[in-house]
Every structure is written in structure tokens, then in C-alpha cells.
Design a protein around this motif. Structure first.
Motif, mmCIF file in Angstrom:
data_model
loop_
_atom_site.group_PDB
_atom_site.id
_atom_site.type_symbol
_atom_site.label_atom_id
_atom_site.label_comp_id
_atom_site.label_asym_id
_atom_site.label_seq_id
_atom_site.Cartn_x
_atom_site.Cartn_y
_atom_site.Cartn_z
ATOM 1 N N ARG A 128 0.842 -1.189 0.000
ATOM 2 C CA ARG A 128 0.000 0.000 0.000
ATOM 3 C C ARG A 128 0.880 1.243 0.000
ATOM 4 N NH1 ARG A 128 -3.786 2.244 4.447
ATOM 5 N NH2 ARG A 128 -4.976 3.686 3.186
ATOM 6 N N LEU A 129 0.695 2.105 -0.990
ATOM 7 C CA LEU A 129 1.457 3.342 -1.088
ATOM 8 C C LEU A 129 0.626 4.501 -0.544
ATOM 9 C CD1 LEU A 129 3.071 2.995 -4.616
ATOM 10 C CD2 LEU A 129 4.119 2.597 -2.400
ATOM 11 N N LEU A 130 1.281 5.351 0.248
ATOM 12 C CA LEU A 130 0.607 6.472 0.886
ATOM 13 C C LEU A 130 1.243 7.785 0.450
ATOM 14 C CD1 LEU A 130 0.625 5.084 4.548
ATOM 15 C CD2 LEU A 130 -1.223 4.896 2.892
ATOM 16 N N THR A 131 0.411 8.814 0.312
ATOM 17 C CA THR A 131 0.933 10.152 0.088
ATOM 18 C C THR A 131 1.490 10.669 1.413
ATOM 19 O OG1 THR A 131 -1.154 11.214 0.639
ATOM 20 C CG2 THR A 131 -0.799 10.615 -1.692
ATOM 21 N N ARG A 169 7.997 14.883 6.215
ATOM 22 C CA ARG A 169 9.022 15.499 5.355
ATOM 23 C C ARG A 169 10.368 15.567 6.079
ATOM 24 N NH1 ARG A 169 4.493 18.462 3.614
ATOM 25 N NH2 ARG A 169 4.831 20.094 5.147
ATOM 26 N N GLN A 170 10.363 15.850 7.380
ATOM 27 C CA GLN A 170 11.597 15.898 8.164
ATOM 28 C C GLN A 170 12.226 14.502 8.279
ATOM 29 O OE1 GLN A 170 14.384 17.720 9.220
ATOM 30 N NE2 GLN A 170 12.753 19.167 9.686
ATOM 31 N N TRP A 171 11.414 13.488 8.483
ATOM 32 C CA TRP A 171 11.929 12.112 8.533
ATOM 33 C C TRP A 171 12.584 11.749 7.205
ATOM 34 C CZ3 TRP A 171 7.284 8.957 10.932
ATOM 35 C CH2 TRP A 171 7.176 9.258 12.292
ATOM 36 N N THR A 172 11.972 12.181 6.100
ATOM 37 C CA THR A 172 12.545 11.909 4.780
ATOM 38 C C THR A 172 13.876 12.641 4.619
ATOM 39 O OG1 THR A 172 10.323 11.665 3.862
ATOM 40 C CG2 THR A 172 12.108 12.036 2.296
ATOM 41 N N HIS A 173 13.915 13.902 5.031
ATOM 42 C CA HIS A 173 15.138 14.703 4.928
ATOM 43 C C HIS A 173 16.262 14.106 5.780
ATOM 44 C CE1 HIS A 173 17.659 18.229 4.436
ATOM 45 N NE2 HIS A 173 17.785 18.292 5.752
ATOM 46 N N THR A 197 9.170 5.460 -1.715
ATOM 47 C CA THR A 197 9.251 4.290 -2.579
ATOM 48 C C THR A 197 9.013 4.670 -4.031
ATOM 49 O OG1 THR A 197 8.451 2.947 -0.771
ATOM 50 C CG2 THR A 197 8.297 1.987 -2.939
ATOM 51 N N ALA A 198 8.158 5.643 -4.257
ATOM 52 C CA ALA A 198 7.814 6.062 -5.620
ATOM 53 C C ALA A 198 7.436 7.537 -5.592
ATOM 54 C CB ALA A 198 6.657 5.230 -6.149
ATOM 55 N N HIS A 199 7.228 8.070 -6.772
ATOM 56 C CA HIS A 199 6.793 9.457 -6.922
ATOM 57 C C HIS A 199 5.605 9.486 -7.868
ATOM 58 C CE1 HIS A 199 10.490 10.832 -5.033
ATOM 59 N NE2 HIS A 199 11.124 9.947 -5.792
ATOM 60 N N HIS A 200 4.656 10.335 -7.559
ATOM 61 C CA HIS A 200 3.520 10.573 -8.451
ATOM 62 C C HIS A 200 3.561 12.057 -8.775
ATOM 63 C CE1 HIS A 200 -0.321 9.981 -10.356
ATOM 64 N NE2 HIS A 200 -0.817 11.000 -9.671
ATOM 65 N N GLY A 201 4.099 12.373 -9.943
ATOM 66 C CA GLY A 201 4.352 13.775 -10.257
ATOM 67 C C GLY A 201 5.460 14.268 -9.342
ATOM 68 N N LYS A 202 5.183 15.315 -8.584
ATOM 69 C CA LYS A 202 6.176 15.819 -7.643
ATOM 70 C C LYS A 202 5.907 15.340 -6.208
ATOM 71 C CE LYS A 202 3.808 20.166 -6.806
ATOM 72 N NZ LYS A 202 3.928 21.608 -6.738
ATOM 73 N N HIS A 203 4.939 14.461 -6.047
ATOM 74 C CA HIS A 203 4.563 13.981 -4.721
ATOM 75 C C HIS A 203 5.269 12.666 -4.393
ATOM 76 C CE1 HIS A 203 1.457 17.031 -4.606
ATOM 77 N NE2 HIS A 203 1.082 16.634 -5.819
ATOM 78 N N ASN A 204 5.764 12.570 -3.160
ATOM 79 C CA ASN A 204 6.391 11.333 -2.702
ATOM 80 C C ASN A 204 5.330 10.335 -2.273
ATOM 81 O OD1 ASN A 204 9.007 12.310 -3.014
ATOM 82 N ND2 ASN A 204 9.055 13.168 -0.955
ATOM 83 N N LEU A 205 5.593 9.061 -2.529
ATOM 84 C CA LEU A 205 4.726 7.976 -2.063
ATOM 85 C C LEU A 205 5.557 7.059 -1.184
ATOM 86 C CD1 LEU A 205 2.852 7.137 -5.389
ATOM 87 C CD2 LEU A 205 2.033 8.512 -3.475
#
Length: 97
Positions: free
Chosen positions: A41-44, A60-64, A71-79
Motif C-alpha cells: 500500500r502506497l501512501l501520500t 518530510r523531516q523524517w525523509t530529509h 518508494t515512488a513518486h507521483h508527479g512531484k509527490h512522494n509515495l
């Protein structure tokens, strides 16, 4: 060499015969996916924040910081995979206490 002399497929770009694969290509093997399985299951960012009980800025801070990887991108959005979000949330809470 005439085309009929080689039964291997030829490269479209070079015309050189391609080699026969030595092992079965595992990318085409279908695996059973169970609906609702958190591994698939992919989440925005907003859905990941809601699942983990934190804000979108926290995701976003955890990602940074490298605690969570998209795992993936949908346009400019992270999944993000749901199980990765839950693991990151557990890890962050364990370090807080």
C-alpha cells in the motif's frame, strides 16, 4: 550472416544477435498480492502522516533526515510504503522514550 542462420532475436539498434538468457527472468513472475497488505500500500505524505499520527512536516523531516525513504513518486509527490511509515514511527517513538 543471413537472418535465418540465427534463431536468437537481433538487437533493433545494432543488428547483432542477442544472447539467450541463462536464467529465467524473475521480473515477470507474478506474486500474490493480498488487498490491504501494508507492504504493497502506497501512501501520500498526508496519508502517511495520518497513519503515523504525526504532521506532514514531520514526515518530510523524517525523509530529509533519512529515517524514511519514498518508494515512488507521483508527479512531484512522494509515495511511501505503509509498512515503512509504521516502522519509522515505531523507531522514532522508541528513541524518544
Amino acid at each position: 550472416m543471413p537472418p535465418s542462420a540465427c534463431w536468437y532475436p537481433r538487437s533493433r539498434h545494432t543488428g547483432i544477435p542477442m544472447s539467450q538468457p541463462s536464467a529465467p527472468d524473475r521480473r515477470h513472475i507474478q506474486t500474490a498480492i493480498t488487498p490491504g497488505d501494508p507492504r504493497h500500500r502506497l501512501l501520500t505524505t498526508a496519508e502517511a502522516a495520518e497513519t503515523a499520527g504525526v504532521t506532514t512536516a514531520c514526515i518530510r523531516q523524517w525523509t530529509h533526515r533519512g529515517y524514511l525513504t519514498p518508494t515512488a513518486h507521483h508527479g512531484k509527490h512522494n509515495l511511501y510504503r505503509e509498512d515503512h511509515v509504521l516502522d519509522a514511527e515505531r523507531t522514532r517513538r522508541a528513541h524518544r522514550t
